[in-house]
Motif scaffolding. Structure first.
Motif, PDB file in Angstrom:
ATOM      1  N   THR A   1       0.839  -1.211   0.000  1.00  0.00           N
ATOM      2  CA  THR A   1       0.000   0.000   0.000  1.00  0.00           C
ATOM      3  C   THR A   1       0.868   1.252   0.000  1.00  0.00           C
ATOM      4  O   THR A   1       0.596   2.206  -0.745  1.00  0.00           O
ATOM      5  N   LEU A   2       1.921   1.260   0.824  1.00  0.00           N
ATOM      6  CA  LEU A   2       2.814   2.415   0.865  1.00  0.00           C
ATOM      7  C   LEU A   2       3.555   2.601  -0.456  1.00  0.00           C
ATOM      8  O   LEU A   2       3.749   3.729  -0.913  1.00  0.00           O
ATOM      9  N   ILE A   3       3.958   1.501  -1.085  1.00  0.00           N
ATOM     10  CA  ILE A   3       4.606   1.595  -2.400  1.00  0.00           C
ATOM     11  C   ILE A   3       3.648   2.212  -3.411  1.00  0.00           C
ATOM     12  O   ILE A   3       4.025   3.102  -4.178  1.00  0.00           O
ATOM     13  N   GLY A   4       2.410   1.741  -3.420  1.00  0.00           N
ATOM     14  CA  GLY A   4       1.424   2.278  -4.362  1.00  0.00           C
ATOM     15  C   GLY A   4       1.163   3.755  -4.151  1.00  0.00           C
ATOM     16  O   GLY A   4       1.147   4.544  -5.104  1.00  0.00           O
ATOM     17  N   ALA A   5       0.977   4.161  -2.895  1.00  0.00           N
ATOM     18  CA  ALA A   5       0.731   5.578  -2.605  1.00  0.00           C
ATOM     19  C   ALA A   5       1.953   6.418  -2.965  1.00  0.00           C
ATOM     20  O   ALA A   5       1.831   7.518  -3.522  1.00  0.00           O
TER      21      ALA A   5
ATOM     22  N   VAL B   1       4.946  10.239  -6.514  1.00  0.00           N
ATOM     23  CA  VAL B   1       6.121  10.513  -7.340  1.00  0.00           C
ATOM     24  C   VAL B   1       5.709  10.880  -8.759  1.00  0.00           C
ATOM     25  O   VAL B   1       6.219  11.840  -9.334  1.00  0.00           O
ATOM     26  N   PHE B   2       4.769  10.136  -9.327  1.00  0.00           N
ATOM     27  CA  PHE B   2       4.338  10.448 -10.688  1.00  0.00           C
ATOM     28  C   PHE B   2       3.649  11.809 -10.773  1.00  0.00           C
ATOM     29  O   PHE B   2       3.866  12.558 -11.729  1.00  0.00           O
TER      30      PHE B   2
ATOM     31  N   PHE C   1      11.835   3.419  -2.143  1.00  0.00           N
ATOM     32  CA  PHE C   1      11.314   2.218  -2.814  1.00  0.00           C
ATOM     33  C   PHE C   1      11.938   0.958  -2.231  1.00  0.00           C
ATOM     34  O   PHE C   1      11.256  -0.037  -1.983  1.00  0.00           O
ATOM     35  N   ILE C   2      13.238   0.981  -1.995  1.00  0.00           N
ATOM     36  CA  ILE C   2      13.911  -0.183  -1.426  1.00  0.00           C
ATOM     37  C   ILE C   2      13.432  -0.432   0.006  1.00  0.00           C
ATOM     38  O   ILE C   2      13.204  -1.576   0.402  1.00  0.00           O
TER      39      ILE C   2
ATOM     40  N   ALA D   1      10.067  -1.968  -0.414  1.00  0.00           N
ATOM     41  CA  ALA D   1      10.082  -3.247  -1.131  1.00  0.00           C
ATOM     42  C   ALA D   1      10.654  -4.370  -0.270  1.00  0.00           C
ATOM     43  O   ALA D   1      10.223  -5.522  -0.395  1.00  0.00           O
ATOM     44  N   THR D   2      11.586  -4.054   0.606  1.00  0.00           N
ATOM     45  CA  THR D   2      12.200  -5.094   1.435  1.00  0.00           C
ATOM     46  C   THR D   2      11.173  -5.812   2.307  1.00  0.00           C
ATOM     47  O   THR D   2      11.097  -7.045   2.271  1.00  0.00           O
ATOM     48  N   PRO D   3      10.352  -5.091   3.098  1.00  0.00           N
ATOM     49  CA  PRO D   3       9.358  -5.821   3.897  1.00  0.00           C
ATOM     50  C   PRO D   3       8.347  -6.574   3.035  1.00  0.00           C
ATOM     51  O   PRO D   3       7.881  -7.648   3.416  1.00  0.00           O
ATOM     52  N   LEU D   4       8.039  -6.026   1.866  1.00  0.00           N
ATOM     53  CA  LEU D   4       7.100  -6.693   0.979  1.00  0.00           C
ATOM     54  C   LEU D   4       7.653  -8.047   0.532  1.00  0.00           C
ATOM     55  O   LEU D   4       7.026  -9.086   0.738  1.00  0.00           O
ATOM     56  N   PHE D   5       8.838  -8.051  -0.046  1.00  0.00           N
ATOM     57  CA  PHE D   5       9.377  -9.277  -0.622  1.00  0.00           C
ATOM     58  C   PHE D   5       9.901 -10.255   0.434  1.00  0.00           C
ATOM     59  O   PHE D   5       9.769 -11.466   0.268  1.00  0.00           O
TER      60      PHE D   5
END
Length: 187
Positions: free
Chosen positions: A18-22, A27-28, A57-58, A61-65
């Protein structure tokens, strides 16, 4: 793995996603904004901003993966995924540190400076904590404190980047192009 531990790790992965998506949406929108095109003070500041976005992003992404790797597999695969992302996180932390001290970078933003040193100290704790608590093939629950710290540092870095952009606009008249120090023409 116990069902409750798996649910907890899936919850961490969900929060990270969710945090990555937000963050991606933010950013965009920022890249497409007039503020990005006309407010960035220098190339060094742009490079620092890019490195900071990469670090966030890293961090998310770390907790996600790692969480997703720990749920269905053996702890050893989770350890390898954690090591992989830890190496990338350390490299990215050094990159942001190198860029924040560059002339014309974002070193004048107190929010970014404080956050950078906080995150650098946190990265050391994040990387070493699972090995201290659980050894080489630690149980999945040993990674949870590190994953939560990564979410916290990623969120604080997002807030620091946002605050630095507010700092960049303070005292600047509307319609001014900061790179040229001139007033832009209104269409």
């Amino acid at each position: 793995m116990i069902a409750n531990e798996a649910e907890y790790l899936i919850g961490i992965a969900g929060v990270a996603a969710t945090l990555i998506g937000a963050f991606l949406v933010g950013v965009f929108f920022y890249i497409d904004s007039e503020q990005h095109r006309h407010l960035t003070a220098s190339v060094a500041a742009d490079l620092y901003l890019r490195a900071g976005v990469q670090w966030i992003f890293i961090a998310f992404a770390t907790p996600l993966f790692v969480s997703l790797a720990l749920v269905p597999t053996e702890p050893l695969l989770g350890a390898f995924v954690f090591i992989f992302f830890s190496v990338i996180l350390v490299i990215s932390t050094f990159d942001t540190g190198r860029r924040i001290v560059a002339r014309g970078a974002s070193g004048s933003s107190l929010a970014l400076l404080v956050n950078h040193w906080f995150c650098t100290a946190a990265v050391i704790v994040i990387i070493t904590l699972p090995w201290i608590l659980g050894g080489w093939a630690a149980a999945p629950e040993v990674y949870v404190p590190s994953m939560l710290l990564l979410l916290i540092t990623g969120f604080s870095s997002t807030a620091a980047l946002v605050m630095s952009q507010f700092d960049a606009t303070i005292g600047m008249p509307k319609g001014t192009d900061r790179r040229r120090g001139k007033r832009r023409r209104s269409s």
